[in-house]
Design a protein around this motif. Sequence first.
Motif, PDB file in Angstrom:
ATOM      1  N   LEU A  10      33.849  48.028  53.927  1.00  0.00           N
ATOM      2  CA  LEU A  10      33.936  47.040  52.865  1.00  0.00           C
ATOM      3  C   LEU A  10      35.311  47.062  52.218  1.00  0.00           C
ATOM      4  O   LEU A  10      35.859  48.126  51.940  1.00  0.00           O
ATOM      5  CB  LEU A  10      32.871  47.337  51.811  1.00  0.00           C
ATOM      6  CG  LEU A  10      32.775  46.343  50.675  1.00  0.00           C
ATOM      7  CD1 LEU A  10      32.282  44.991  51.188  1.00  0.00           C
ATOM      8  CD2 LEU A  10      31.852  46.870  49.605  1.00  0.00           C
ATOM      9  N   ARG A  11      35.861  45.865  51.946  1.00  0.00           N
ATOM     10  CA  ARG A  11      37.176  45.756  51.306  1.00  0.00           C
ATOM     11  C   ARG A  11      37.049  45.001  49.998  1.00  0.00           C
ATOM     12  O   ARG A  11      36.659  43.839  49.993  1.00  0.00           O
ATOM     13  CB  ARG A  11      38.150  45.052  52.244  1.00  0.00           C
ATOM     14  CG  ARG A  11      38.353  45.857  53.514  1.00  0.00           C
ATOM     15  CD  ARG A  11      39.277  45.164  54.479  1.00  0.00           C
ATOM     16  NE  ARG A  11      39.320  45.923  55.717  1.00  0.00           N
ATOM     17  CZ  ARG A  11      39.206  45.379  56.912  1.00  0.00           C
ATOM     18  NH1 ARG A  11      39.079  44.077  57.042  1.00  0.00           N
ATOM     19  NH2 ARG A  11      39.256  46.132  57.985  1.00  0.00           N
ATOM     20  N   ALA A  12      37.365  45.675  48.898  1.00  0.00           N
ATOM     21  CA  ALA A  12      37.254  45.075  47.565  1.00  0.00           C
ATOM     22  C   ALA A  12      38.631  44.994  46.912  1.00  0.00           C
ATOM     23  O   ALA A  12      39.513  45.799  47.191  1.00  0.00           O
ATOM     24  CB  ALA A  12      36.309  45.906  46.693  1.00  0.00           C
ATOM     25  N   TYR A  25      38.498  50.860  37.293  1.00  0.00           N
ATOM     26  CA  TYR A  25      37.447  50.306  38.146  1.00  0.00           C
ATOM     27  C   TYR A  25      37.693  50.653  39.615  1.00  0.00           C
ATOM     28  O   TYR A  25      36.757  50.957  40.353  1.00  0.00           O
ATOM     29  CB  TYR A  25      37.309  48.798  37.949  1.00  0.00           C
ATOM     30  CG  TYR A  25      36.675  48.438  36.625  1.00  0.00           C
ATOM     31  CD1 TYR A  25      35.579  49.137  36.141  1.00  0.00           C
ATOM     32  CD2 TYR A  25      37.179  47.400  35.858  1.00  0.00           C
ATOM     33  CE1 TYR A  25      35.008  48.815  34.919  1.00  0.00           C
ATOM     34  CE2 TYR A  25      36.611  47.071  34.640  1.00  0.00           C
ATOM     35  CZ  TYR A  25      35.518  47.779  34.174  1.00  0.00           C
ATOM     36  OH  TYR A  25      34.951  47.467  32.972  1.00  0.00           O
ATOM     37  N   ALA A  26      38.939  50.619  40.025  1.00  0.00           N
ATOM     38  CA  ALA A  26      39.264  50.992  41.405  1.00  0.00           C
ATOM     39  C   ALA A  26      38.902  52.453  41.650  1.00  0.00           C
ATOM     40  O   ALA A  26      38.363  52.798  42.708  1.00  0.00           O
ATOM     41  CB  ALA A  26      40.736  50.735  41.691  1.00  0.00           C
ATOM     42  N   LEU A  27      39.186  53.305  40.678  1.00  0.00           N
ATOM     43  CA  LEU A  27      38.839  54.726  40.794  1.00  0.00           C
ATOM     44  C   LEU A  27      37.328  54.905  40.925  1.00  0.00           C
ATOM     45  O   LEU A  27      36.860  55.730  41.712  1.00  0.00           O
ATOM     46  CB  LEU A  27      39.377  55.492  39.584  1.00  0.00           C
ATOM     47  CG  LEU A  27      39.195  57.004  39.620  1.00  0.00           C
ATOM     48  CD1 LEU A  27      39.924  57.600  40.825  1.00  0.00           C
ATOM     49  CD2 LEU A  27      39.714  57.626  38.331  1.00  0.00           C
ATOM     50  N   ARG A  28      36.558  54.107  40.204  1.00  0.00           N
ATOM     51  CA  ARG A  28      35.094  54.176  40.284  1.00  0.00           C
ATOM     52  C   ARG A  28      34.588  53.765  41.666  1.00  0.00           C
ATOM     53  O   ARG A  28      33.495  54.131  42.064  1.00  0.00           O
ATOM     54  CB  ARG A  28      34.458  53.294  39.221  1.00  0.00           C
ATOM     55  CG  ARG A  28      34.679  53.800  37.830  1.00  0.00           C
ATOM     56  CD  ARG A  28      34.165  52.870  36.793  1.00  0.00           C
ATOM     57  NE  ARG A  28      34.529  53.390  35.465  1.00  0.00           N
ATOM     58  CZ  ARG A  28      34.290  52.761  34.346  1.00  0.00           C
ATOM     59  NH1 ARG A  28      33.674  51.588  34.360  1.00  0.00           N
ATOM     60  NH2 ARG A  28      34.653  53.277  33.201  1.00  0.00           N
ATOM     61  N   LEU A  29      35.392  52.986  42.388  1.00  0.00           N
ATOM     62  CA  LEU A  29      34.988  52.523  43.722  1.00  0.00           C
ATOM     63  C   LEU A  29      35.573  53.356  44.856  1.00  0.00           C
ATOM     64  O   LEU A  29      35.142  53.231  45.996  1.00  0.00           O
ATOM     65  CB  LEU A  29      35.374  51.056  43.904  1.00  0.00           C
ATOM     66  CG  LEU A  29      34.587  50.080  43.051  1.00  0.00           C
ATOM     67  CD1 LEU A  29      35.192  48.685  43.143  1.00  0.00           C
ATOM     68  CD2 LEU A  29      33.124  50.062  43.463  1.00  0.00           C
ATOM     69  N   ASP A  34      36.862  50.541  50.579  1.00  0.00           N
ATOM     70  CA  ASP A  34      38.313  50.384  50.527  1.00  0.00           C
ATOM     71  C   ASP A  34      38.600  49.491  49.342  1.00  0.00           C
ATOM     72  O   ASP A  34      38.015  48.413  49.225  1.00  0.00           O
ATOM     73  CB  ASP A  34      38.851  49.730  51.807  1.00  0.00           C
ATOM     74  CG  ASP A  34      38.774  50.649  53.013  1.00  0.00           C
ATOM     75  OD1 ASP A  34      38.693  51.875  52.827  1.00  0.00           O
ATOM     76  OD2 ASP A  34      38.777  50.132  54.140  1.00  0.00           O
ATOM     77  N   VAL A  35      39.484  49.910  48.457  1.00  0.00           N
ATOM     78  CA  VAL A  35      39.730  49.137  47.239  1.00  0.00           C
ATOM     79  C   VAL A  35      41.221  49.031  46.977  1.00  0.00           C
ATOM     80  O   VAL A  35      41.979  49.964  47.214  1.00  0.00           O
ATOM     81  CB  VAL A  35      38.978  49.752  46.031  1.00  0.00           C
ATOM     82  CG1 VAL A  35      39.461  51.150  45.711  1.00  0.00           C
ATOM     83  CG2 VAL A  35      39.057  48.847  44.820  1.00  0.00           C
ATOM     84  N   GLU A  36      41.607  47.859  46.516  1.00  0.00           N
ATOM     85  CA  GLU A  36      42.987  47.583  46.159  1.00  0.00           C
ATOM     86  C   GLU A  36      42.974  46.948  44.771  1.00  0.00           C
ATOM     87  O   GLU A  36      41.963  46.401  44.344  1.00  0.00           O
ATOM     88  CB  GLU A  36      43.587  46.619  47.187  1.00  0.00           C
ATOM     89  CG  GLU A  36      45.087  46.518  47.148  1.00  0.00           C
ATOM     90  CD  GLU A  36      45.658  45.791  48.361  1.00  0.00           C
ATOM     91  OE1 GLU A  36      46.838  45.433  48.293  1.00  0.00           O
ATOM     92  OE2 GLU A  36      44.925  45.580  49.346  1.00  0.00           O
ATOM     93  N   THR A  37      44.115  47.024  44.076  1.00  0.00           N
ATOM     94  CA  THR A  37      44.195  46.434  42.747  1.00  0.00           C
ATOM     95  C   THR A  37      45.301  45.386  42.694  1.00  0.00           C
ATOM     96  O   THR A  37      46.281  45.466  43.423  1.00  0.00           O
ATOM     97  CB  THR A  37      44.490  47.502  41.669  1.00  0.00           C
ATOM     98  OG1 THR A  37      45.663  48.211  42.038  1.00  0.00           O
ATOM     99  CG2 THR A  37      43.332  48.457  41.510  1.00  0.00           C
ATOM    100  N   ALA A  38      45.097  44.424  41.799  1.00  0.00           N
ATOM    101  CA  ALA A  38      46.108  43.412  41.495  1.00  0.00           C
ATOM    102  C   ALA A  38      46.102  43.237  39.984  1.00  0.00           C
ATOM    103  O   ALA A  38      45.034  43.190  39.368  1.00  0.00           O
ATOM    104  CB  ALA A  38      45.794  42.094  42.192  1.00  0.00           C
ATOM    105  N   TYR A  39      47.291  43.145  39.401  1.00  0.00           N
ATOM    106  CA  TYR A  39      47.408  43.056  37.951  1.00  0.00           C
ATOM    107  C   TYR A  39      47.739  41.642  37.474  1.00  0.00           C
ATOM    108  O   TYR A  39      48.057  41.439  36.308  1.00  0.00           O
ATOM    109  CB  TYR A  39      48.452  44.064  37.448  1.00  0.00           C
ATOM    110  CG  TYR A  39      48.203  45.453  37.984  1.00  0.00           C
ATOM    111  CD1 TYR A  39      46.991  46.113  37.737  1.00  0.00           C
ATOM    112  CD2 TYR A  39      49.150  46.107  38.754  1.00  0.00           C
ATOM    113  CE1 TYR A  39      46.748  47.381  38.232  1.00  0.00           C
ATOM    114  CE2 TYR A  39      48.915  47.376  39.255  1.00  0.00           C
ATOM    115  CZ  TYR A  39      47.710  48.010  38.992  1.00  0.00           C
ATOM    116  OH  TYR A  39      47.476  49.260  39.488  1.00  0.00           O
ATOM    117  N   SER A  40      47.637  40.677  38.380  1.00  0.00           N
ATOM    118  CA  SER A  40      47.820  39.267  38.004  1.00  0.00           C
ATOM    119  C   SER A  40      47.077  38.398  39.011  1.00  0.00           C
ATOM    120  O   SER A  40      46.797  38.823  40.134  1.00  0.00           O
ATOM    121  CB  SER A  40      49.309  38.892  38.005  1.00  0.00           C
ATOM    122  OG  SER A  40      49.806  38.819  39.320  1.00  0.00           O
ATOM    123  N   GLY A  41      46.798  37.185  38.592  1.00  0.00           N
ATOM    124  CA  GLY A  41      46.129  36.244  39.488  1.00  0.00           C
ATOM    125  C   GLY A  41      46.980  35.899  40.691  1.00  0.00           C
ATOM    126  O   GLY A  41      46.473  35.802  41.813  1.00  0.00           O
TER     127      GLY A  41
END
Length: 192
Positions: A10-12, A25-29, A34-41
Amino acid sequence: MPERDAVTTLRALVVDDEQEVADAYALRLRGHCDVETAYSGETALSIIDESTVDIVLLDRHMPGMSGDDVLEALVERGYYGRVVMVTAVDPGFEVLDMPFDDYLCKPVERDDIQAVVDQQRKLLAYETLGEFFSAESKRAVLAAEMNAEQRDGHDGYAATADRAQRLERRARRLLTDDSILDQFAQIEREEF
Protein backbone atom coordinates in the motif's frame (compact mmCIF):
# COMPACT_ATOMS: atom_id res chain seq x y z
CA MET A 1 -1.72 -18.24 0.50
CA PRO A 2 0.09 -16.26 3.25
CA GLU A 3 -0.77 -12.62 3.80
CA ARG A 4 1.53 -10.06 2.24
CA ASP A 5 3.53 -7.50 4.16
CA ALA A 6 1.48 -4.28 3.97
CA VAL A 7 4.67 -2.19 3.90
CA THR A 8 5.47 -3.40 0.40
CA THR A 9 1.97 -3.07 -0.99
CA LEU A 10 0.00 0.00 0.00
CA ARG A 11 1.21 3.51 -0.88
CA ALA A 12 -0.16 6.46 1.09
CA LEU A 13 0.49 10.19 0.88
CA VAL A 14 -0.06 12.51 3.86
CA VAL A 15 -0.71 16.10 2.76
CA ASP A 16 -0.65 18.85 5.37
CA ASP A 17 0.96 22.30 5.36
CA GLU A 18 1.92 21.86 9.01
CA GLN A 19 5.08 19.79 8.66
CA GLU A 20 4.92 18.50 12.25
CA VAL A 21 1.37 17.25 11.73
CA ALA A 22 2.14 15.57 8.39
CA ASP A 23 5.24 13.95 9.84
CA ALA A 24 3.32 12.76 12.93
CA TYR A 25 0.65 11.07 10.80
CA ALA A 26 3.30 9.57 8.53
CA LEU A 27 5.10 8.24 11.61
CA ARG A 28 1.84 6.63 12.78
CA LEU A 29 1.67 4.82 9.42
CA ARG A 30 5.33 3.75 9.19
CA GLY A 31 5.56 -0.01 9.36
CA HIS A 32 1.91 -0.14 8.30
CA CYS A 33 2.29 0.99 4.69
CA ASP A 34 4.67 2.86 2.41
CA VAL A 35 4.08 6.50 3.28
CA GLU A 36 5.26 9.79 1.89
CA THR A 37 4.54 13.36 2.97
CA ALA A 38 3.78 16.58 1.12
CA TYR A 39 3.57 19.98 2.80
CA SER A 40 1.58 21.71 0.06
CA GLY A 41 -1.13 20.90 -2.44
CA GLU A 42 1.18 21.57 -5.37
CA THR A 43 3.78 19.13 -4.03
CA ALA A 44 1.09 16.52 -3.44
CA LEU A 45 -0.09 16.73 -7.04
CA SER A 46 3.50 16.43 -8.30
CA ILE A 47 4.03 13.28 -6.24
CA ILE A 48 0.75 11.79 -7.46
CA ASP A 49 1.64 12.63 -11.08
CA GLU A 50 5.04 10.93 -10.76
CA SER A 51 4.13 7.75 -8.85
CA THR A 52 1.27 5.51 -7.87
CA VAL A 53 -0.42 6.69 -4.70
CA ASP A 54 -3.26 4.52 -3.44
CA ILE A 55 -4.56 6.64 -0.56
CA VAL A 56 -4.26 10.38 0.02
CA LEU A 57 -4.73 11.70 3.55
CA LEU A 58 -5.54 15.34 2.83
CA ASP A 59 -5.82 18.43 5.02
CA ARG A 60 -8.46 20.93 3.86
CA HIS A 61 -7.06 24.20 5.18
CA MET A 62 -3.70 24.94 3.55
CA PRO A 63 -2.29 28.20 2.18
CA GLY A 64 -2.03 28.46 -1.59
CA MET A 65 -3.73 25.38 -2.92
CA SER A 66 -6.26 24.20 -0.33
CA GLY A 67 -7.21 20.59 0.22
CA ASP A 68 -10.51 21.31 -1.52
CA ASP A 69 -8.52 22.58 -4.55
CA VAL A 70 -6.34 19.46 -4.49
CA LEU A 71 -9.44 17.28 -4.36
CA GLU A 72 -10.87 19.09 -7.40
CA ALA A 73 -7.56 18.72 -9.27
CA LEU A 74 -7.48 14.99 -8.50
CA VAL A 75 -10.94 14.58 -10.00
CA GLU A 76 -9.92 16.55 -13.11
CA ARG A 77 -6.81 14.38 -13.51
CA GLY A 78 -8.76 11.15 -13.16
CA TYR A 79 -6.96 10.10 -9.96
CA TYR A 80 -7.50 6.41 -9.33
CA GLY A 81 -7.26 5.97 -5.58
CA ARG A 82 -8.96 6.89 -2.33
CA VAL A 83 -8.98 10.27 -0.57
CA VAL A 84 -9.47 10.74 3.16
CA MET A 85 -9.84 14.28 4.44
CA VAL A 86 -7.91 14.56 7.73
CA THR A 87 -8.59 18.05 8.94
CA ALA A 88 -9.48 20.44 11.73
CA VAL A 89 -12.11 22.07 9.49
CA ASP A 90 -15.52 21.23 10.88
CA PRO A 91 -17.63 19.76 8.10
CA GLY A 92 -20.68 21.57 6.81
CA PHE A 93 -23.24 20.68 4.18
CA GLU A 94 -20.65 21.47 1.46
CA VAL A 95 -19.12 18.05 2.09
CA LEU A 96 -22.17 16.43 0.51
CA ASP A 97 -20.87 17.45 -2.92
CA MET A 98 -17.19 16.78 -2.30
CA PRO A 99 -15.70 13.63 -3.90
CA PHE A 100 -13.72 12.29 -0.94
CA ASP A 101 -14.03 8.79 0.53
CA ASP A 102 -13.83 9.48 4.27
CA TYR A 103 -13.53 12.45 6.64
CA LEU A 104 -11.62 12.47 9.91
CA CYS A 105 -11.54 15.43 12.28
CA LYS A 106 -8.19 16.20 13.92
CA PRO A 107 -6.63 15.13 16.12
CA VAL A 108 -6.65 11.54 14.89
CA GLU A 109 -5.34 8.68 17.01
CA ARG A 110 -2.83 6.15 15.67
CA ASP A 111 -5.34 3.29 15.67
CA ASP A 112 -7.92 5.38 13.82
CA ILE A 113 -5.52 6.51 11.09
CA GLN A 114 -4.35 2.93 10.57
CA ALA A 115 -7.94 1.64 10.57
CA VAL A 116 -9.09 4.16 7.96
CA VAL A 117 -6.10 3.34 5.75
CA ASP A 118 -6.85 -0.39 6.04
CA GLN A 119 -10.51 0.21 5.18
CA GLN A 120 -9.69 2.36 2.15
CA ARG A 121 -7.10 -0.18 0.96
CA LYS A 122 -9.73 -2.89 0.98
CA LEU A 123 -12.24 -0.74 -0.88
CA LEU A 124 -9.66 0.22 -3.52
CA ALA A 125 -8.57 -3.41 -3.86
CA TYR A 126 -12.16 -4.54 -4.48
CA GLU A 127 -12.80 -1.72 -6.98
CA THR A 128 -9.61 -2.62 -8.82
CA LEU A 129 -10.50 -6.30 -8.73
CA GLY A 130 -13.91 -5.61 -10.28
CA GLU A 131 -12.38 -3.52 -13.06
CA PHE A 132 -9.76 -6.21 -13.68
CA PHE A 133 -12.38 -8.96 -13.90
CA SER A 134 -14.35 -6.93 -16.45
CA ALA A 135 -11.33 -6.13 -18.64
CA GLU A 136 -9.74 -9.57 -18.37
CA SER A 137 -12.96 -11.46 -19.15
CA LYS A 138 -13.32 -9.44 -22.36
CA ARG A 139 -9.69 -10.06 -23.28
CA ALA A 140 -9.88 -13.76 -22.42
CA VAL A 141 -13.03 -14.47 -24.42
CA LEU A 142 -11.59 -12.72 -27.48
CA ALA A 143 -8.31 -14.59 -27.06
CA ALA A 144 -10.24 -17.86 -26.98
CA GLU A 145 -12.46 -17.07 -29.97
CA MET A 146 -10.14 -15.18 -32.34
CA ASN A 147 -6.75 -15.94 -33.79
CA ALA A 148 -3.65 -13.91 -32.94
CA GLU A 149 -3.68 -12.04 -36.25
CA GLN A 150 -7.24 -10.81 -35.65
CA ARG A 151 -6.43 -9.77 -32.09
CA ASP A 152 -3.10 -8.13 -32.90
CA GLY A 153 -4.71 -5.97 -35.58
CA HIS A 154 -7.28 -4.47 -33.23
CA ASP A 155 -6.32 -1.42 -31.13
CA GLY A 156 -9.15 -1.93 -28.66
CA TYR A 157 -8.00 -5.46 -27.89
CA ALA A 158 -4.42 -4.31 -27.24
CA ALA A 159 -5.63 -1.48 -24.99
CA THR A 160 -7.89 -3.85 -23.04
CA ALA A 161 -5.08 -6.40 -22.62
CA ASP A 162 -2.73 -3.67 -21.37
CA ARG A 163 -5.35 -2.32 -18.98
CA ALA A 164 -6.06 -5.81 -17.64
CA GLN A 165 -2.36 -6.35 -16.93
CA ARG A 166 -2.05 -3.02 -15.08
CA LEU A 167 -5.19 -3.70 -13.05
CA GLU A 168 -4.02 -7.21 -12.16
CA ARG A 169 -0.67 -5.92 -10.91
CA ARG A 170 -2.35 -3.30 -8.78
CA ALA A 171 -4.96 -5.73 -7.43
CA ARG A 172 -2.24 -8.23 -6.47
CA ARG A 173 -0.33 -5.43 -4.74
CA LEU A 174 -3.38 -4.24 -2.78
CA LEU A 175 -4.98 -7.56 -1.85
CA THR A 176 -3.74 -9.34 1.24
CA ASP A 177 -4.93 -12.61 -0.30
CA ASP A 178 -4.85 -12.68 -4.10
CA SER A 179 -6.06 -16.27 -4.55
CA ILE A 180 -9.31 -14.94 -6.05
CA LEU A 181 -7.27 -13.83 -9.08
CA ASP A 182 -5.98 -17.36 -9.57
CA GLN A 183 -9.53 -18.73 -9.28
CA PHE A 184 -10.74 -16.24 -11.89
CA ALA A 185 -7.97 -17.36 -14.28
CA GLN A 186 -9.21 -20.96 -14.10
CA ILE A 187 -12.64 -20.15 -15.56
CA GLU A 188 -12.99 -21.43 -19.13
CA ARG A 189 -14.38 -18.83 -21.50
CA GLU A 190 -14.26 -20.64 -24.80
CA GLU A 191 -16.95 -22.67 -26.47
CA PHE A 192 -16.49 -26.45 -26.53
